[in-house]
Scaffold this motif. Structure first.
Motif, PDB file in Angstrom:
ATOM      1  N   VAL A  44      26.243  -6.213   0.456  1.00 34.43           N
ATOM      2  CA  VAL A  44      26.449  -4.874   0.994  1.00 34.43           C
ATOM      3  C   VAL A  44      27.914  -4.457   0.992  1.00 34.43           C
ATOM      4  CG1 VAL A  44      24.365  -4.950   2.403  1.00 34.43           C
ATOM      5  CG2 VAL A  44      26.527  -5.772   3.364  1.00 34.43           C
ATOM      6  N   ASP A  45      28.828  -5.414   0.863  1.00 35.59           N
ATOM      7  CA  ASP A  45      30.246  -5.074   0.821  1.00 35.59           C
ATOM      8  C   ASP A  45      30.730  -4.770  -0.594  1.00 35.59           C
ATOM      9  OD1 ASP A  45      30.445  -5.381   3.541  1.00 35.59           O
ATOM     10  OD2 ASP A  45      31.145  -7.460   3.440  1.00 35.59           O
ATOM     11  N   GLY A  46      29.851  -4.944  -1.588  1.00 37.57           N
ATOM     12  CA  GLY A  46      30.230  -4.706  -2.978  1.00 37.57           C
ATOM     13  C   GLY A  46      29.711  -3.380  -3.482  1.00 37.57           C
ATOM     14  N   PRO A  47      29.816  -3.149  -4.792  1.00 40.24           N
ATOM     15  CA  PRO A  47      29.354  -1.884  -5.380  1.00 40.24           C
ATOM     16  C   PRO A  47      27.844  -1.700  -5.224  1.00 40.24           C
ATOM     17  CG  PRO A  47      30.749  -3.104  -6.917  1.00 40.24           C
ATOM     18  CD  PRO A  47      30.440  -4.033  -5.796  1.00 40.24           C
ATOM     19  N   ARG A  48      27.459  -0.425  -5.159  1.00 34.93           N
ATOM     20  CA  ARG A  48      26.040  -0.072  -5.060  1.00 34.93           C
ATOM     21  C   ARG A  48      25.602   0.593  -6.355  1.00 34.93           C
ATOM     22  NH1 ARG A  48      23.868   4.798  -1.264  1.00 34.93           N
ATOM     23  NH2 ARG A  48      25.092   5.947  -2.804  1.00 34.93           N
ATOM     24  N   PHE A  49      24.389   0.232  -6.817  1.00 38.02           N
ATOM     25  CA  PHE A  49      23.831   0.829  -8.023  1.00 38.02           C
ATOM     26  C   PHE A  49      22.491   1.467  -7.679  1.00 38.02           C
ATOM     27  CE2 PHE A  49      26.476  -2.739  -9.299  1.00 38.02           C
ATOM     28  CZ  PHE A  49      27.285  -2.174 -10.280  1.00 38.02           C
ATOM     29  N   MET A  50      22.344   2.762  -7.993  1.00 40.74           N
ATOM     30  CA  MET A  50      21.077   3.465  -7.800  1.00 40.74           C
ATOM     31  C   MET A  50      20.378   3.524  -9.162  1.00 40.74           C
ATOM     32  SD  MET A  50      21.332   3.937  -4.592  1.00 40.74           S
ATOM     33  CE  MET A  50      19.916   4.967  -4.217  1.00 40.74           C
ATOM     34  N   GLN A  51      19.291   2.793  -9.294  1.00 40.74           N
ATOM     35  CA  GLN A  51      18.654   2.586 -10.594  1.00 40.74           C
ATOM     36  C   GLN A  51      17.330   3.338 -10.684  1.00 40.74           C
ATOM     37  OE1 GLN A  51      18.534  -1.517 -12.220  1.00 40.74           O
ATOM     38  NE2 GLN A  51      16.309  -1.234 -12.318  1.00 40.74           N
ATOM     39  N   LYS A  52      17.239   4.223 -11.672  1.00 44.36           N
ATOM     40  CA  LYS A  52      15.996   4.927 -11.955  1.00 44.36           C
ATOM     41  C   LYS A  52      15.305   4.350 -13.195  1.00 44.36           C
ATOM     42  CE  LYS A  52      17.420   9.361  -9.935  1.00 44.36           C
ATOM     43  NZ  LYS A  52      17.584  10.827 -10.171  1.00 44.36           N
ATOM     44  N   GLU A  53      16.043   4.266 -14.293  1.00 43.80           N
ATOM     45  CA  GLU A  53      15.480   3.758 -15.548  1.00 43.80           C
ATOM     46  C   GLU A  53      15.249   2.252 -15.466  1.00 43.80           C
ATOM     47  OE1 GLU A  53      13.950   4.037 -19.348  1.00 43.80           O
ATOM     48  OE2 GLU A  53      14.709   5.727 -18.172  1.00 43.80           O
ATOM     49  N   THR A  54      14.060   1.807 -15.843  1.00 45.99           N
ATOM     50  CA  THR A  54      13.747   0.386 -15.840  1.00 45.99           C
ATOM     51  C   THR A  54      14.424  -0.294 -17.027  1.00 45.99           C
ATOM     52  OG1 THR A  54      11.587   0.860 -14.860  1.00 45.99           O
ATOM     53  CG2 THR A  54      11.892  -1.326 -15.837  1.00 45.99           C
ATOM     54  N   PRO A  55      15.256  -1.305 -16.809  1.00 46.08           N
ATOM     55  CA  PRO A  55      15.934  -1.976 -17.922  1.00 46.08           C
ATOM     56  C   PRO A  55      14.937  -2.650 -18.866  1.00 46.08           C
ATOM     57  CG  PRO A  55      16.991  -2.509 -15.826  1.00 46.08           C
ATOM     58  CD  PRO A  55      15.709  -1.805 -15.489  1.00 46.08           C
ATOM     59  N   ASP A  56      15.320  -2.748 -20.125  1.00 46.37           N
ATOM     60  CA  ASP A  56      14.448  -3.351 -21.129  1.00 46.37           C
ATOM     61  C   ASP A  56      14.160  -4.822 -20.842  1.00 46.37           C
ATOM     62  OD1 ASP A  56      14.348  -0.959 -22.502  1.00 46.37           O
ATOM     63  OD2 ASP A  56      15.951  -1.496 -23.907  1.00 46.37           O
ATOM     64  N   PRO A  87       0.807  -1.231   0.000  1.00 42.53           N
ATOM     65  CA  PRO A  87       0.000   0.000   0.000  1.00 42.53           C
ATOM     66  C   PRO A  87       0.836   1.275   0.000  1.00 42.53           C
ATOM     67  CG  PRO A  87      -0.918  -1.590   1.534  1.00 42.53           C
ATOM     68  CD  PRO A  87       0.409  -2.145   1.095  1.00 42.53           C
ATOM     69  N   HIS A  88       2.077   1.197   0.476  1.00 44.19           N
ATOM     70  CA  HIS A  88       2.955   2.368   0.499  1.00 44.19           C
ATOM     71  C   HIS A  88       3.741   2.528  -0.804  1.00 44.19           C
ATOM     72  CE1 HIS A  88       2.100   2.757   4.760  1.00 44.19           C
ATOM     73  NE2 HIS A  88       2.423   1.490   4.925  1.00 44.19           N
ATOM     74  N   LEU A  89       3.617   1.553  -1.706  1.00 43.85           N
ATOM     75  CA  LEU A  89       4.391   1.558  -2.945  1.00 43.85           C
ATOM     76  C   LEU A  89       3.548   1.784  -4.194  1.00 43.85           C
ATOM     77  CD1 LEU A  89       6.729  -1.535  -2.340  1.00 43.85           C
ATOM     78  CD2 LEU A  89       7.284   0.874  -1.986  1.00 43.85           C
ATOM     79  N   ARG A  90       2.305   1.360  -4.174  1.00 42.86           N
ATOM     80  CA  ARG A  90       1.499   1.351  -5.392  1.00 42.86           C
ATOM     81  C   ARG A  90       1.415   2.733  -6.048  1.00 42.86           C
ATOM     82  NH1 ARG A  90      -1.934  -2.483  -2.355  1.00 42.86           N
ATOM     83  NH2 ARG A  90      -1.535  -4.555  -3.253  1.00 42.86           N
ATOM     84  N   SER A  91       1.639   2.733  -7.353  1.00 40.58           N
ATOM     85  CA  SER A  91       1.564   3.921  -8.216  1.00 40.58           C
ATOM     86  C   SER A  91       2.728   4.891  -8.024  1.00 40.58           C
ATOM     87  CB  SER A  91       0.240   4.683  -8.006  1.00 40.58           C
ATOM     88  OG  SER A  91      -0.847   3.894  -8.420  1.00 40.58           O
ATOM     89  N   ARG A  92       3.691   4.550  -7.179  1.00 35.76           N
ATOM     90  CA  ARG A  92       4.791   5.486  -6.921  1.00 35.76           C
ATOM     91  C   ARG A  92       6.038   5.105  -7.733  1.00 35.76           C
ATOM     92  NH1 ARG A  92       3.422   8.667  -2.619  1.00 35.76           N
ATOM     93  NH2 ARG A  92       1.867   7.792  -1.188  1.00 35.76           N
ATOM     94  N   PRO A  93       6.630   6.062  -8.442  1.00 34.21           N
ATOM     95  CA  PRO A  93       7.923   5.800  -9.073  1.00 34.21           C
ATOM     96  C   PRO A  93       8.957   5.445  -8.001  1.00 34.21           C
ATOM     97  CG  PRO A  93       6.964   7.868  -9.861  1.00 34.21           C
ATOM     98  CD  PRO A  93       6.150   7.435  -8.691  1.00 34.21           C
ATOM     99  N   LEU A  94       9.864   4.552  -8.357  1.00 33.85           N
ATOM    100  CA  LEU A  94      10.866   4.086  -7.408  1.00 33.85           C
ATOM    101  C   LEU A  94      12.273   4.344  -7.928  1.00 33.85           C
ATOM    102  CD1 LEU A  94       9.389   0.576  -6.488  1.00 33.85           C
ATOM    103  CD2 LEU A  94       9.212   2.692  -5.145  1.00 33.85           C
ATOM    104  N   MET A  95      13.169   4.609  -6.986  1.00 32.77           N
ATOM    105  CA  MET A  95      14.595   4.519  -7.257  1.00 32.77           C
ATOM    106  C   MET A  95      15.080   3.293  -6.496  1.00 32.77           C
ATOM    107  SD  MET A  95      17.717   7.244  -6.826  1.00 32.77           S
ATOM    108  CE  MET A  95      17.529   7.439  -5.046  1.00 32.77           C
ATOM    109  N   LEU A  96      15.712   2.381  -7.219  1.00 25.46           N
ATOM    110  CA  LEU A  96      16.080   1.080  -6.660  1.00 25.46           C
ATOM    111  C   LEU A  96      17.555   1.063  -6.277  1.00 25.46           C
ATOM    112  CD1 LEU A  96      14.218  -1.098  -9.316  1.00 25.46           C
ATOM    113  CD2 LEU A  96      13.346  -0.244  -7.120  1.00 25.46           C
ATOM    114  N   GLU A  97      17.809   0.660  -5.052  1.00 24.25           N
ATOM    115  CA  GLU A  97      19.186   0.546  -4.564  1.00 24.25           C
ATOM    116  C   GLU A  97      19.601  -0.923  -4.615  1.00 24.25           C
ATOM    117  OE1 GLU A  97      21.772   1.289  -0.476  1.00 24.25           O
ATOM    118  OE2 GLU A  97      19.876   2.352  -0.766  1.00 24.25           O
ATOM    119  N   ARG A  98      20.486  -1.232  -5.587  1.00 33.98           N
ATOM    120  CA  ARG A  98      20.867  -2.620  -5.836  1.00 33.98           C
ATOM    121  C   ARG A  98      22.303  -2.890  -5.398  1.00 33.98           C
ATOM    122  NH1 ARG A  98      20.601  -3.672 -11.664  1.00 33.98           N
ATOM    123  NH2 ARG A  98      20.967  -5.819 -10.973  1.00 33.98           N
ATOM    124  N   HIS A  99      22.471  -4.084  -4.832  1.00 33.22           N
ATOM    125  CA  HIS A  99      23.793  -4.533  -4.366  1.00 33.22           C
ATOM    126  C   HIS A  99      24.014  -5.962  -4.868  1.00 33.22           C
ATOM    127  CE1 HIS A  99      24.508  -1.258  -1.326  1.00 33.22           C
ATOM    128  NE2 HIS A  99      23.199  -1.142  -1.499  1.00 33.22           N
TER     129      HIS A  99
END
Length: 308
Positions: A66-78, A50-62
């Protein structure tokens, strides 16, 4: 090591690759795995979605933990499945196709992508005023040091001020260092209006408690004072979503709490983890507090009267 698990979520099937991969190393070598992350997000989905529906997200991927590189993803990959919702929003010089998490299957797919933390917009694509009009106002209480005492005190002061101007508010641990105080809005004000009001509230509070609080954006100007951060209320800015896992040791979670919990000595920014956050979710600490969004006009008038 298990190569994959098949997860069912409604009518969808999601493949969880390398579920035994450790994302949160522990001192004894048996930290939390990708499978643990997926199991947590599946369990917490009824409370989180309920706190996520219809909201654009920025995704924090590891992808490497957590000890490796961090990727902040806005664009949805194809290559993301077609059944995952996207929303196209304007940016300077173009647009971005943000991922939207509308269902459990999407949440599980993001877990497979080693998305630990979901950072959400404060507006909804399908909200009352659309993507340009937020329905949440967020105050981020950011302490100068890893000391929760000033955070607890600042939250109490801010909650009292919001009560005084007639705005309901909800409290959430960030899973990092501080707390978020969240105000439900009716979606009729644009981002500039909402941020300006949040700044006025923060400055009023900081002027009343100049030794404890500050609105100074530069760290060198803050000293040991707690920073009342209102920058998350600008267009295209995000705030960590309720029940999101944080990329910190022990897999802490951003968890809604009741205002009475401020009196609990055990409360801290990382009080809950993926092991017990679902139990806290079941207590329904916000109890419908955010269902009725408010207009800022009456609150703004009361704030001006208070400021003289």
């Amino acid at each position: 090591m298990t190569s994959a698990r098949t997860l069912r979520a409604g009518r969808r099937t999601v493949q969880l690759h390398r579920p035994d991969k450790v994302l949160f190393p522990a001192g004894d070598g048996t930290g939390h795995t990708k499978g643990d992350l997926a199991d947590y997000y599946r369990a917490v989905a009824p409370f989180m979605l309920p706190h996520l529906r219809s909201r654009p997200l920025m995704l924090e991927r590891h992808p490497d933990g957590v000890d490796g590189p961090r990727f902040m993803q806005k664009e949805t990959p194809d290559h993301y499945p077609e059944w995952i919702t996207r929303v196209e929003v304007a940016k300077e010089g173009g647009t971005v196709h943000h991922t939207v998490c509308d269902d459990t299957a999407t949440l599980l797919y993001l877990a497979d992508q080693a998305c630990l933390t979901l950072h959400r917009w404060t507006s909804r694509a399908a909200g009352a005023g659309g993507i340009t009009h937020p329905d949440r106002l967020v105050f981020d209480l950011d302490p100068a040091k890893d000391d929760f005492g000033p955070v607890r005190e600042a939250a109490g002061l801010l909650g009292e001020l919001l009560d005084h101007v007639g705005l309901p508010s909800a409290l959430m641990t960030t899973g990092s260092r501080g707390l978020h105080v969240i105000v439900p809005l009716n979606g009729r004000h644009d981002f500039d209006d909402v941020r300006a009001f949040a700044r006025d509230v923060a400055e009023t509070l900081a002027q009343a408690h100049p030794e404890q609080l500050t609105t100074a954006a530069r760290k060198k100007d803050r000293g040991d004072r707690l920073y009342l951060d209102v920058q998350r209320n600008a267009y295209a800015q995000t705030a960590v979503a309720p029940f999101s896992v944080r990329a910190k040791p022990g897999a802490p979670v951003a968890v809604p709490v009741a205002w009475d919990d401020l009196d609990d000595p055990a409360l801290g920014a990382r009080r809950w983890t993926i092991e017990d956050a679902v139990e806290q979710a079941r207590t329904d600490p916000w109890a419908g507090l955010l269902r009725s969004g408010r207009a800022l006009g009456p609150a703004r008038r009361k704030l001006r009267a208070l400021s003289g």
